[in-house]
Write a protein that holds these residues in place. Structure first.
Motif, short mmCIF file in Angstrom:
data_model
loop_
_atom_site.label_atom_id
_atom_site.label_comp_id
_atom_site.label_asym_id
_atom_site.label_seq_id
_atom_site.Cartn_x
_atom_site.Cartn_y
_atom_site.Cartn_z
N TYR A 1 1.13 4.99 7.79
CA TYR A 1 0.93 5.27 6.37
C TYR A 1 1.43 4.12 5.51
CZ TYR A 1 0.01 9.92 8.10
OH TYR A 1 -0.51 10.98 8.78
N TRP B 1 -0.75 2.04 2.86
CA TRP B 1 -0.28 1.91 1.48
C TRP B 1 -0.25 0.43 1.06
CZ3 TRP B 1 0.16 5.44 -2.16
CH2 TRP B 1 0.88 5.15 -3.31
N TRP C 1 0.92 1.27 -8.25
CA TRP C 1 1.29 2.52 -7.59
C TRP C 1 0.37 3.67 -7.99
CZ3 TRP C 1 3.02 7.35 -9.04
CH2 TRP C 1 3.60 8.11 -8.04
N ARG D 1 -3.09 3.34 -6.35
CA ARG D 1 -2.98 3.64 -4.93
C ARG D 1 -2.90 5.14 -4.69
NH1 ARG D 1 1.46 -0.73 -2.72
NH2 ARG D 1 0.26 -2.58 -3.25
N VAL E 1 -5.50 7.38 -2.46
CA VAL E 1 -5.06 8.21 -1.34
C VAL E 1 -5.47 9.65 -1.55
CG1 VAL E 1 -3.01 9.14 -0.20
CG2 VAL E 1 -3.20 6.69 -0.61
#
Length: 52
Positions: free
Chosen positions: A2, A6, A13, A16, A20
């Motif tokens: 993970y 990432w 952030w 992302r 996800v």
């Protein structure tokens, strides 16, 4: 695993996190629409409803 995923995702952030969440939603949708019905038909077939 993970952490590697990432790190390769682009953007800050918050972007992302959205990526996800979209990936998780896509996998869940694919399982619900295609994976689970296939598994139920393959491994747990329904009996024939016709009674003689």
């Amino acid at each position: 695993m993970y952490a590697a995923l990432w790190r390769i995702l682009p953007g800050p952030w918050s972007v992302r996190l959205l990526i996800v969440l979209a990936l998780v939603a896509a996998v869940a949708y694919a399982l619900i629409v295609h994976g689970y019905p296939w598994a139920m038909q393959t491994f747990f077939p329904t009996p024939d409803p016709v009674i003689e």
